[in-house]
Design a protein around this motif. Structure first.
Motif, PDB file in Angstrom:
ATOM      1  N   MET A   1       0.037  15.381  -3.540  1.00  0.00           N
ATOM      2  CA  MET A   1      -1.426  15.040  -3.562  1.00  0.00           C
ATOM      3  C   MET A   1      -2.003  15.162  -2.255  1.00  0.00           C
ATOM      4  SD  MET A   1      -1.600  11.400  -5.645  1.00  0.00           S
ATOM      5  CE  MET A   1      -3.285  11.256  -5.701  1.00  0.00           C
ATOM      6  N   LYS A   2      -3.325  15.481  -2.325  1.00  0.00           N
ATOM      7  CA  LYS A   2      -4.122  15.702  -0.859  1.00  0.00           C
ATOM      8  C   LYS A   2      -4.478  14.223  -0.399  1.00  0.00           C
ATOM      9  CE  LYS A   2      -6.729  19.172  -3.172  1.00  0.00           C
ATOM     10  NZ  LYS A   2      -7.905  19.680  -3.263  1.00  0.00           N
ATOM     11  N   PRO A   3      -4.045  14.108   0.851  1.00  0.00           N
ATOM     12  CA  PRO A   3      -4.614  12.707   1.279  1.00  0.00           C
ATOM     13  C   PRO A   3      -6.181  12.209   0.755  1.00  0.00           C
ATOM     14  CG  PRO A   3      -3.879  14.145   3.131  1.00  0.00           C
ATOM     15  CD  PRO A   3      -3.940  15.012   2.068  1.00  0.00           C
ATOM     16  N   SER A   4      -7.065  12.867   0.672  1.00  0.00           N
ATOM     17  CA  SER A   4      -8.387  12.787   0.247  1.00  0.00           C
ATOM     18  C   SER A   4      -8.289  12.172  -1.139  1.00  0.00           C
ATOM     19  CB  SER A   4      -9.388  13.692   0.192  1.00  0.00           C
ATOM     20  OG  SER A   4      -8.863  14.837  -0.574  1.00  0.00           O
ATOM     21  N   ASP A   5      -7.319  12.398  -1.993  1.00  0.00           N
ATOM     22  CA  ASP A   5      -7.026  12.049  -3.631  1.00  0.00           C
ATOM     23  C   ASP A   5      -6.516  10.786  -3.467  1.00  0.00           C
ATOM     24  OD1 ASP A   5      -8.215  14.430  -4.333  1.00  0.00           O
ATOM     25  OD2 ASP A   5      -6.220  15.354  -4.607  1.00  0.00           O
ATOM     26  N   LEU A   6      -5.815  10.326  -2.390  1.00  0.00           N
ATOM     27  CA  LEU A   6      -5.203   8.965  -2.372  1.00  0.00           C
ATOM     28  C   LEU A   6      -6.101   7.878  -2.257  1.00  0.00           C
ATOM     29  CD1 LEU A   6      -1.944   9.826  -0.258  1.00  0.00           C
ATOM     30  CD2 LEU A   6      -2.079   9.322  -2.517  1.00  0.00           C
ATOM     31  N   ALA A   7      -7.018   8.211  -1.378  1.00  0.00           N
ATOM     32  CA  ALA A   7      -8.320   7.095  -0.976  1.00  0.00           C
ATOM     33  C   ALA A   7      -8.613   6.277  -1.956  1.00  0.00           C
ATOM     34  CB  ALA A   7      -9.448   7.696  -0.147  1.00  0.00           C
TER      35      ALA A   7
ATOM     36  N   ASN B   1       8.541   7.102   8.821  1.00  0.00           N
ATOM     37  CA  ASN B   1       9.844   6.399   8.474  1.00  0.00           C
ATOM     38  C   ASN B   1      10.448   7.199   7.219  1.00  0.00           C
ATOM     39  OD1 ASN B   1       9.269   4.283   9.734  1.00  0.00           O
ATOM     40  ND2 ASN B   1       8.107   3.269   8.358  1.00  0.00           N
ATOM     41  N   GLY B   2      10.106   8.731   6.942  1.00  0.00           N
ATOM     42  CA  GLY B   2      10.659   9.417   6.197  1.00  0.00           C
ATOM     43  C   GLY B   2      10.537   9.151   4.782  1.00  0.00           C
ATOM     44  N   LEU B   3       9.325   8.738   4.547  1.00  0.00           N
ATOM     45  CA  LEU B   3       9.249   8.275   3.022  1.00  0.00           C
ATOM     46  C   LEU B   3       8.185   9.508   2.453  1.00  0.00           C
ATOM     47  CD1 LEU B   3       7.808   4.763   3.660  1.00  0.00           C
ATOM     48  CD2 LEU B   3       9.976   5.304   2.530  1.00  0.00           C
ATOM     49  N   ILE B   4       7.652  10.292   3.139  1.00  0.00           N
ATOM     50  CA  ILE B   4       6.876  11.299   2.743  1.00  0.00           C
ATOM     51  C   ILE B   4       6.815  12.673   3.650  1.00  0.00           C
ATOM     52  CG2 ILE B   4       5.336   9.931   1.534  1.00  0.00           C
ATOM     53  CD1 ILE B   4       3.371  10.918   4.199  1.00  0.00           C
TER      54      ILE B   4
ATOM     55  N   ALA C   1      -9.675   7.444   7.506  1.00  0.00           N
ATOM     56  CA  ALA C   1      -8.851   7.241   8.446  1.00  0.00           C
ATOM     57  C   ALA C   1      -7.777   6.259   8.189  1.00  0.00           C
ATOM     58  CB  ALA C   1      -9.894   6.724   9.683  1.00  0.00           C
ATOM     59  N   ALA C   2      -8.098   5.275   7.492  1.00  0.00           N
ATOM     60  CA  ALA C   2      -6.890   4.258   7.085  1.00  0.00           C
ATOM     61  C   ALA C   2      -5.881   4.982   6.314  1.00  0.00           C
ATOM     62  CB  ALA C   2      -7.318   3.231   6.246  1.00  0.00           C
ATOM     63  N   VAL C   3      -6.043   5.885   5.427  1.00  0.00           N
ATOM     64  CA  VAL C   3      -5.147   6.585   4.651  1.00  0.00           C
ATOM     65  C   VAL C   3      -4.110   7.364   5.829  1.00  0.00           C
ATOM     66  CG1 VAL C   3      -4.843   8.428   2.990  1.00  0.00           C
ATOM     67  CG2 VAL C   3      -6.427   6.600   2.517  1.00  0.00           C
ATOM     68  N   THR C   4      -4.788   8.086   6.640  1.00  0.00           N
ATOM     69  CA  THR C   4      -4.242   8.862   7.560  1.00  0.00           C
ATOM     70  C   THR C   4      -3.285   8.114   8.322  1.00  0.00           C
ATOM     71  OG1 THR C   4      -6.117  10.515   7.797  1.00  0.00           O
ATOM     72  CG2 THR C   4      -4.463  10.420   9.549  1.00  0.00           C
ATOM     73  N   MET C   5      -3.614   6.909   8.799  1.00  0.00           N
ATOM     74  CA  MET C   5      -2.567   5.977   9.604  1.00  0.00           C
ATOM     75  C   MET C   5      -1.573   5.716   8.676  1.00  0.00           C
ATOM     76  SD  MET C   5      -5.465   4.007  12.064  1.00  0.00           S
ATOM     77  CE  MET C   5      -4.916   2.589  11.180  1.00  0.00           C
ATOM     78  N   LEU C   6      -1.864   5.233   7.591  1.00  0.00           N
ATOM     79  CA  LEU C   6      -0.850   5.001   6.486  1.00  0.00           C
ATOM     80  C   LEU C   6       0.309   5.958   6.391  1.00  0.00           C
ATOM     81  CD1 LEU C   6       0.219   2.906   4.485  1.00  0.00           C
ATOM     82  CD2 LEU C   6      -1.251   3.919   2.941  1.00  0.00           C
ATOM     83  N   LEU C   7      -0.382   7.081   6.038  1.00  0.00           N
ATOM     84  CA  LEU C   7       0.386   8.255   5.877  1.00  0.00           C
ATOM     85  C   LEU C   7       1.403   8.994   6.860  1.00  0.00           C
ATOM     86  CD1 LEU C   7      -1.773  10.800   3.833  1.00  0.00           C
ATOM     87  CD2 LEU C   7       0.157   9.002   3.098  1.00  0.00           C
TER      88      LEU C   7
ATOM     89  N   ALA D   1       0.815  -1.282  -0.011  1.00  0.00           N
ATOM     90  CA  ALA D   1      -0.020  -0.036   0.081  1.00  0.00           C
ATOM     91  C   ALA D   1       0.814   1.222   0.142  1.00  0.00           C
ATOM     92  CB  ALA D   1      -0.967   0.014   1.310  1.00  0.00           C
ATOM     93  N   GLN D   2       2.109   1.250   0.704  1.00  0.00           N
ATOM     94  CA  GLN D   2       2.975   2.270   0.869  1.00  0.00           C
ATOM     95  C   GLN D   2       3.523   2.583  -0.712  1.00  0.00           C
ATOM     96  OE1 GLN D   2       5.555   1.490   4.044  1.00  0.00           O
ATOM     97  NE2 GLN D   2       4.027   2.371   5.618  1.00  0.00           N
ATOM     98  N   LEU D   3       4.063   1.591  -1.423  1.00  0.00           N
ATOM     99  CA  LEU D   3       4.318   1.527  -2.506  1.00  0.00           C
ATOM    100  C   LEU D   3       3.511   2.261  -3.570  1.00  0.00           C
ATOM    101  CD1 LEU D   3       6.728   1.181  -4.807  1.00  0.00           C
ATOM    102  CD2 LEU D   3       5.809  -1.534  -4.845  1.00  0.00           C
ATOM    103  N   THR D   4       2.229   1.925  -3.370  1.00  0.00           N
ATOM    104  CA  THR D   4       1.034   2.607  -3.994  1.00  0.00           C
ATOM    105  C   THR D   4       1.176   3.961  -4.054  1.00  0.00           C
ATOM    106  OG1 THR D   4      -0.248   0.521  -4.196  1.00  0.00           O
ATOM    107  CG2 THR D   4      -1.106   2.579  -4.838  1.00  0.00           C
ATOM    108  N   VAL D   5       1.279   4.445  -2.782  1.00  0.00           N
ATOM    109  CA  VAL D   5       1.080   5.876  -2.602  1.00  0.00           C
ATOM    110  C   VAL D   5       2.253   6.473  -3.216  1.00  0.00           C
ATOM    111  CG1 VAL D   5       1.305   7.643  -0.640  1.00  0.00           C
ATOM    112  CG2 VAL D   5      -0.181   5.597  -0.290  1.00  0.00           C
ATOM    113  N   LEU D   6       3.478   6.009  -2.977  1.00  0.00           N
ATOM    114  CA  LEU D   6       4.727   6.617  -3.364  1.00  0.00           C
ATOM    115  C   LEU D   6       4.818   6.549  -4.888  1.00  0.00           C
ATOM    116  CD1 LEU D   6       7.461   4.650  -1.218  1.00  0.00           C
ATOM    117  CD2 LEU D   6       6.630   7.131  -1.056  1.00  0.00           C
ATOM    118  N   GLU D   7       4.261   5.662  -5.628  1.00  0.00           N
ATOM    119  CA  GLU D   7       4.179   5.477  -6.797  1.00  0.00           C
ATOM    120  C   GLU D   7       3.076   6.765  -7.532  1.00  0.00           C
ATOM    121  OE1 GLU D   7       3.634   1.883 -10.190  1.00  0.00           O
ATOM    122  OE2 GLU D   7       2.978   1.874  -8.534  1.00  0.00           O
TER     123      GLU D   7
END
Length: 143
Positions: free
Chosen positions: A46-52, A72-75, A60-66, A32-38
């Protein structure tokens, strides 16, 4: 019936994919993190709402993922200068490096899975799978 056979094969491929990705991305990354990074690499910020919608999960799950990704310094997350209510998510250098690593891991899985299939049949498989993808118009109805 072909649907039952297809379902069994599809689930086996998904299980093998998940196992491969989980074991090879760990401990610093998840699929899932790889998908976000891609997505962030393609779009800069992007806005978090655009990732969902890309993650098929709740806000809420997107917020926890972010949160985990930021820790971890990815974003990085930054408030918009003009409208403080808006938060922008962007990829870091570490995130970019992990994206390259993750995409190679994904590519290696599919290269190995497709290896026994001839080039011609790989093209046919892509064509047939493309037929299975449901495209929708902006209104949400099929064309």
């Amino acid at each position: 019936m072909h649907a039952s056979e297809f379902s069994k094969i599809w689930h086996k491929i998904l299980k093998d994919y998940k196992l491969h990705m989980d074991s090879n991305l760990a401990p610093s990354l998840t699929d899932a993190q790889l998908t976000v990074l891609e997505l962030l690499q393609e779009r800069d910020a992007m806005k978090p709402s655009d990732l969902a919608p890309h993650l098929a999960t709740s806000p809420a799950a997107v917020t926890m993922l972010l949160d985990r990704m930021e820790k971890n310094g990815l974003i990085i997350r930054e408030r918009d200068a003009a409208d403080r209510r808006i938060v922008w998510v962007s990829i870091t250098e570490i995130g970019t490096q992990e994206t390259v690593r993750g995409l190679k891991i994904r590519s290696d899985f599919f290269a190995e899975a497709l290896d026994p299939i001839s080039s011609h049949n790989q093209q046919l498989l892509l064509y047939l799978m493309g037929k299975m993808v449901v495209t929708t118009t902006p209104e949400g109805s099929t064309p």
